[in-house]
Motif scaffolding. Structure first.
Motif, PDB file in Angstrom:
ATOM      1  N   ALA A 135     -30.814  42.315 -85.929  1.00 48.57           N
ATOM      2  CA  ALA A 135     -31.354  41.442 -84.885  1.00 48.57           C
ATOM      3  C   ALA A 135     -31.488  40.003 -85.362  1.00 48.57           C
ATOM      4  O   ALA A 135     -31.642  39.090 -84.553  1.00 48.57           O
ATOM      5  CB  ALA A 135     -32.715  41.969 -84.422  1.00 48.57           C
ATOM      6  N   MET A 140     -30.006  41.048 -79.182  1.00 51.62           N
ATOM      7  CA  MET A 140     -30.484  42.397 -78.911  1.00 51.62           C
ATOM      8  C   MET A 140     -30.839  42.498 -77.433  1.00 51.62           C
ATOM      9  O   MET A 140     -31.434  41.581 -76.862  1.00 51.62           O
ATOM     10  CB  MET A 140     -31.703  42.718 -79.778  1.00 51.62           C
ATOM     11  CG  MET A 140     -32.358  44.054 -79.463  1.00 51.62           C
ATOM     12  SD  MET A 140     -33.694  44.429 -80.610  1.00 51.62           S
ATOM     13  CE  MET A 140     -32.749  44.903 -82.046  1.00 51.62           C
ATOM     14  N   TRP A 169     -34.599  46.927 -87.098  1.00 53.54           N
ATOM     15  CA  TRP A 169     -33.186  46.619 -86.881  1.00 53.54           C
ATOM     16  C   TRP A 169     -32.875  45.254 -87.485  1.00 53.54           C
ATOM     17  O   TRP A 169     -32.991  44.214 -86.830  1.00 53.54           O
ATOM     18  CB  TRP A 169     -32.857  46.656 -85.393  1.00 53.54           C
ATOM     19  CG  TRP A 169     -33.072  48.006 -84.771  1.00 53.54           C
ATOM     20  CD1 TRP A 169     -32.618  49.202 -85.242  1.00 53.54           C
ATOM     21  CD2 TRP A 169     -33.810  48.302 -83.577  1.00 53.54           C
ATOM     22  NE1 TRP A 169     -33.013  50.235 -84.418  1.00 53.54           N
ATOM     23  CE2 TRP A 169     -33.748  49.718 -83.385  1.00 53.54           C
ATOM     24  CE3 TRP A 169     -34.513  47.537 -82.648  1.00 53.54           C
ATOM     25  CZ2 TRP A 169     -34.358  50.356 -82.299  1.00 53.54           C
ATOM     26  CZ3 TRP A 169     -35.113  48.163 -81.569  1.00 53.54           C
ATOM     27  CH2 TRP A 169     -35.033  49.561 -81.417  1.00 53.54           C
ATOM     28  N   GLU A 183     -25.195  50.078 -81.597  1.00 57.19           N
ATOM     29  CA  GLU A 183     -24.852  48.847 -82.300  1.00 57.19           C
ATOM     30  C   GLU A 183     -23.371  48.556 -82.153  1.00 57.19           C
ATOM     31  O   GLU A 183     -22.538  49.466 -82.173  1.00 57.19           O
ATOM     32  CB  GLU A 183     -25.220  48.958 -83.785  1.00 57.19           C
ATOM     33  CG  GLU A 183     -26.694  49.214 -84.048  1.00 57.19           C
ATOM     34  CD  GLU A 183     -27.009  49.301 -85.527  1.00 57.19           C
ATOM     35  OE1 GLU A 183     -26.086  49.090 -86.338  1.00 57.19           O
ATOM     36  OE2 GLU A 183     -28.168  49.572 -85.877  1.00 57.19           O
TER      37      GLU A 183
END
Length: 322
Positions: free
Chosen positions: A252, A257, A249, A219
């Motif tokens: 996102a 992503m 996640w 990330e």
């Protein structure tokens, strides 16, 4: 051109790196898409003593112009990555200076403990492609980056026999076994198993604790990069697995992503397309070894930097693996 030497925070080097920053060729897809690369900031951070920050930077000067190259590497790691080259190499230019600079980057990575150094180049970047080949790099794999635009996360389809959950250190042995089974042995030298970071996921068979998937995630402020390792046994459930993973996640929703799909997992294109992800240009993954094979039990000499000039600690050349 001057000799290859480490970046120094002098007015001339600062001006050179600042001027070339807008003309860089990014060769580290993960960092470029998750954090972005600011060559000047990375060069200055690498100067902080004992911190192991930023990107080690080499420069070659030609009056007010010149070349720069940076590597991403943490001391002791076996794999390094060329982060960027600037300016973008052109076919019309003499490659001699570029070859000296890249050789310097390879030696610097080896001196820091890296066994291999990698660079990722879009295949239509013909000049960079030819340059890396001339520098002794070899294409070990190809990859395609799939992009999911930021937006709402749709509800995922239920999985009957599989469970997607956060990875933990206890999973490491099974993740290593999965990586060894899925990644061809030749590529394993240049594609080491990613660490289990916060956000990484595993896919296991319910009731059996058999691991059939691992999704490593990195990330950054600019996006998330996912490296999926899925066993072919989950082919029919791959779309649902990836959908479950995206649901895990939450970032996102506001960040793009990316999924890096290597050629040995090319079948993942279908489920990623079904989820609406868009494929980018195919990239070649170039790799070069930084040291020679060990002979007679003796570790080969590594390059050192002395007074701004690259020399070998044993005054011998360092050859790549054949």
């Amino acid at each position: 051109m001057t000799d290859v030497r480490p970046f120094a925070p002098t007015p001339m080097d600062l001006a050179l790196v600042r001027r070339l920053a807008s003309r860089q060729l990014l060769t580290d897809t993960t960092i470029a898409l998750t954090r972005g690369i600011n060559p000047l900031e990375a060069a200055l951070l690498a100067m902080v003593p004992m911190a192991d920050l930023g990107f080690p930077t080499l420069v070659m000067r030609d009056g007010d112009d010149g070349l720069i190259g940076q590597i991403r590497h943490r001391v002791g790691e076996r794999s390094a990555h060329i982060a960027c080259l600037a300016p973008i190499p052109q076919d019309s230019l003499d490659y001699v200076a570029w070859l000296q600079l890249i050789d310097g980057l390879v030696h610097t990575a080896g001196r820091r403990g890296a066994w291999t150094i990698t660079a990722e180049v879009i295949e239509h970047e013909h000049s960079a492609f030819k340059l890396l080949r001339k520098a002794g790099f070899v294409v070990y794999a190809r990859q395609t980056i799939f992009r999911r635009a930021p937006g709402p996360i749709r509800p995922s389809v239920s999985l009957e026999r599989l469970h997607v959950r956060p990875a933990n250190e206890i999973d490491m042995i099974r993740v290593q076994a999965l990586h060894a089974a899925l990644v061809p042995s030749l590529i394993q030298q240049a594609d080491p198993l990613p660490e289990i970071n916060a956000g990484s996921l595993v896919v296991e068979v319910i009731g059996e604790q058999r691991l059939l998937g691992y999704l490593s995630v990195i990330e950054g402020k600019a996006g998330l990069m996912v490296k999926p390792y899925l066993h072919p046994d989950v082919y029919e459930e791959a779309e649902a697995i990836l959908e479950h993973a995206i649901n895990c996640w939450s970032k996102a929703e506001r960040l793009p992503m990316y999924f890096a799909v290597r050629s040995y997992q090319d079948w993942l294109r279908i489920p990623l397309n079904l989820l609406g992800l868009v494929a980018g240009d195919q990239q070649a993954v170039f790799v070069k070894h930084t040291v020679a094979r060990m002979e007679n039990g003796t570790e080969p000499a590594r390059a050192t930097l002395e007074f701004g000039t690259l020399v070998s600690s044993a005054e011998i050349s360092i050859e790549p693996l054949r």
